[in-house]
Design a protein around this motif. Sequence first.
Motif, PDB file in Angstrom:
ATOM      1  N   LYS A   6       0.839  -1.203   0.000  1.00  0.00           N
ATOM      2  CA  LYS A   6       0.000   0.000   0.000  1.00  0.00           C
ATOM      3  C   LYS A   6       0.876   1.255   0.000  1.00  0.00           C
ATOM      4  O   LYS A   6       0.608   2.201  -0.740  1.00  0.00           O
ATOM      5  N   GLN A   7       1.942   1.258   0.806  1.00  0.00           N
ATOM      6  CA  GLN A   7       2.871   2.396   0.828  1.00  0.00           C
ATOM      7  C   GLN A   7       3.475   2.627  -0.554  1.00  0.00           C
ATOM      8  O   GLN A   7       3.545   3.763  -1.031  1.00  0.00           O
ATOM      9  N   MET A   8       3.896   1.551  -1.196  1.00  0.00           N
ATOM     10  CA  MET A   8       4.487   1.671  -2.528  1.00  0.00           C
ATOM     11  C   MET A   8       3.464   2.173  -3.527  1.00  0.00           C
ATOM     12  O   MET A   8       3.765   3.052  -4.342  1.00  0.00           O
ATOM     13  N   ALA A   9       2.274   1.618  -3.486  1.00  0.00           N
ATOM     14  CA  ALA A   9       1.229   2.020  -4.427  1.00  0.00           C
ATOM     15  C   ALA A   9       0.904   3.503  -4.288  1.00  0.00           C
ATOM     16  O   ALA A   9       0.736   4.204  -5.293  1.00  0.00           O
ATOM     17  N   LEU A  10       0.836   3.984  -3.068  1.00  0.00           N
ATOM     18  CA  LEU A  10       0.546   5.400  -2.852  1.00  0.00           C
ATOM     19  C   LEU A  10       1.665   6.279  -3.384  1.00  0.00           C
ATOM     20  O   LEU A  10       1.414   7.340  -3.961  1.00  0.00           O
ATOM     21  N   ARG A  11       2.891   5.842  -3.235  1.00  0.00           N
ATOM     22  CA  ARG A  11       4.025   6.619  -3.747  1.00  0.00           C
ATOM     23  C   ARG A  11       4.053   6.609  -5.277  1.00  0.00           C
ATOM     24  O   ARG A  11       4.370   7.618  -5.899  1.00  0.00           O
ATOM     25  N   VAL A  12       3.701   5.478  -5.882  1.00  0.00           N
ATOM     26  CA  VAL A  12       3.597   5.427  -7.348  1.00  0.00           C
ATOM     27  C   VAL A  12       2.500   6.380  -7.807  1.00  0.00           C
ATOM     28  O   VAL A  12       2.686   7.152  -8.749  1.00  0.00           O
ATOM     29  N   ARG A  13       1.373   6.335  -7.131  1.00  0.00           N
ATOM     30  CA  ARG A  13       0.260   7.218  -7.477  1.00  0.00           C
ATOM     31  C   ARG A  13       0.683   8.684  -7.405  1.00  0.00           C
ATOM     32  O   ARG A  13       0.263   9.513  -8.201  1.00  0.00           O
ATOM     33  N   ASP A  14       1.563   8.995  -6.449  1.00  0.00           N
ATOM     34  CA  ASP A  14       2.036  10.366  -6.274  1.00  0.00           C
ATOM     35  C   ASP A  14       3.139  10.747  -7.266  1.00  0.00           C
ATOM     36  O   ASP A  14       3.629  11.866  -7.237  1.00  0.00           O
ATOM     37  N   GLY A  15       3.536   9.798  -8.133  1.00  0.00           N
ATOM     38  CA  GLY A  15       4.462  10.108  -9.205  1.00  0.00           C
ATOM     39  C   GLY A  15       5.920   9.788  -8.941  1.00  0.00           C
ATOM     40  O   GLY A  15       6.780  10.163  -9.738  1.00  0.00           O
ATOM     41  N   LEU A  16       6.235   9.081  -7.852  1.00  0.00           N
ATOM     42  CA  LEU A  16       7.623   8.742  -7.570  1.00  0.00           C
ATOM     43  C   LEU A  16       8.094   7.597  -8.464  1.00  0.00           C
ATOM     44  O   LEU A  16       7.303   6.715  -8.827  1.00  0.00           O
ATOM     45  N   SER A  17       9.371   7.612  -8.807  1.00  0.00           N
ATOM     46  CA  SER A  17       9.968   6.536  -9.598  1.00  0.00           C
ATOM     47  C   SER A  17      10.358   5.381  -8.675  1.00  0.00           C
ATOM     48  O   SER A  17      10.392   5.536  -7.451  1.00  0.00           O
ATOM     49  N   ASN A  18      10.669   4.242  -9.272  1.00  0.00           N
ATOM     50  CA  ASN A  18      11.098   3.090  -8.470  1.00  0.00           C
ATOM     51  C   ASN A  18      12.324   3.409  -7.614  1.00  0.00           C
ATOM     52  O   ASN A  18      12.337   3.069  -6.431  1.00  0.00           O
ATOM     53  N   PRO A  19      13.367   4.067  -8.171  1.00  0.00           N
ATOM     54  CA  PRO A  19      14.523   4.408  -7.331  1.00  0.00           C
ATOM     55  C   PRO A  19      14.159   5.354  -6.176  1.00  0.00           C
ATOM     56  O   PRO A  19      14.671   5.219  -5.065  1.00  0.00           O
ATOM     57  N   GLU A  20      13.248   6.294  -6.433  1.00  0.00           N
ATOM     58  CA  GLU A  20      12.819   7.215  -5.377  1.00  0.00           C
ATOM     59  C   GLU A  20      12.055   6.481  -4.279  1.00  0.00           C
ATOM     60  O   GLU A  20      12.261   6.729  -3.084  1.00  0.00           O
ATOM     61  N   ILE A  21      11.191   5.572  -4.684  1.00  0.00           N
ATOM     62  CA  ILE A  21      10.435   4.776  -3.705  1.00  0.00           C
ATOM     63  C   ILE A  21      11.400   3.914  -2.902  1.00  0.00           C
ATOM     64  O   ILE A  21      11.305   3.834  -1.678  1.00  0.00           O
ATOM     65  N   GLY A  22      12.328   3.278  -3.596  1.00  0.00           N
ATOM     66  CA  GLY A  22      13.314   2.441  -2.924  1.00  0.00           C
ATOM     67  C   GLY A  22      14.112   3.204  -1.893  1.00  0.00           C
ATOM     68  O   GLY A  22      14.345   2.722  -0.780  1.00  0.00           O
ATOM     69  N   ALA A  23      14.523   4.417  -2.237  1.00  0.00           N
ATOM     70  CA  ALA A  23      15.310   5.232  -1.312  1.00  0.00           C
ATOM     71  C   ALA A  23      14.501   5.572  -0.061  1.00  0.00           C
ATOM     72  O   ALA A  23      15.021   5.538   1.050  1.00  0.00           O
ATOM     73  N   ARG A  24      13.226   5.850  -0.231  1.00  0.00           N
ATOM     74  CA  ARG A  24      12.380   6.209   0.919  1.00  0.00           C
ATOM     75  C   ARG A  24      12.057   5.013   1.802  1.00  0.00           C
ATOM     76  O   ARG A  24      11.844   5.163   2.997  1.00  0.00           O
ATOM     77  N   LEU A  25      11.994   3.824   1.187  1.00  0.00           N
ATOM     78  CA  LEU A  25      11.638   2.628   1.951  1.00  0.00           C
ATOM     79  C   LEU A  25      12.851   1.738   2.245  1.00  0.00           C
ATOM     80  O   LEU A  25      12.685   0.633   2.761  1.00  0.00           O
ATOM     81  N   PHE A  26      14.040   2.233   1.890  1.00  0.00           N
ATOM     82  CA  PHE A  26      15.285   1.490   2.115  1.00  0.00           C
ATOM     83  C   PHE A  26      15.282   0.138   1.407  1.00  0.00           C
ATOM     84  O   PHE A  26      15.629  -0.893   1.982  1.00  0.00           O
ATOM     85  N   LEU A  27      14.869   0.157   0.142  1.00  0.00           N
ATOM     86  CA  LEU A  27      14.824  -1.031  -0.704  1.00  0.00           C
ATOM     87  C   LEU A  27      15.517  -0.715  -2.025  1.00  0.00           C
ATOM     88  O   LEU A  27      15.606   0.443  -2.422  1.00  0.00           O
ATOM     89  N   SER A  28      15.960  -1.751  -2.722  1.00  0.00           N
ATOM     90  CA  SER A  28      16.515  -1.531  -4.054  1.00  0.00           C
ATOM     91  C   SER A  28      15.367  -1.262  -5.035  1.00  0.00           C
ATOM     92  O   SER A  28      14.218  -1.652  -4.793  1.00  0.00           O
ATOM     93  N   SER A  29      15.696  -0.614  -6.134  1.00  0.00           N
ATOM     94  CA  SER A  29      14.660  -0.346  -7.130  1.00  0.00           C
ATOM     95  C   SER A  29      14.141  -1.651  -7.740  1.00  0.00           C
ATOM     96  O   SER A  29      12.978  -1.738  -8.133  1.00  0.00           O
TER      97      SER A  29
END
Length: 61
Positions: A6-29
Amino acid sequence: MTAQEKQMALRVRDGLSNPEIGARLFLSSRTVEWHLRKIFNKLGISSRRRLGDALSRGGQP
């Protein structure tokens, strides 16, 4: 959908890229990409563009 998905989906909806999401959640892209494939399958969608609509339906296909 899990809480992390759900956190990832919301960030995608907000326009973040995979690398940006990964950086915020401490995960690889690549890990983000893997989770997004699972999310898309669960929601019955095939693209990031449709994610907003799917989430507004309550996250159900």
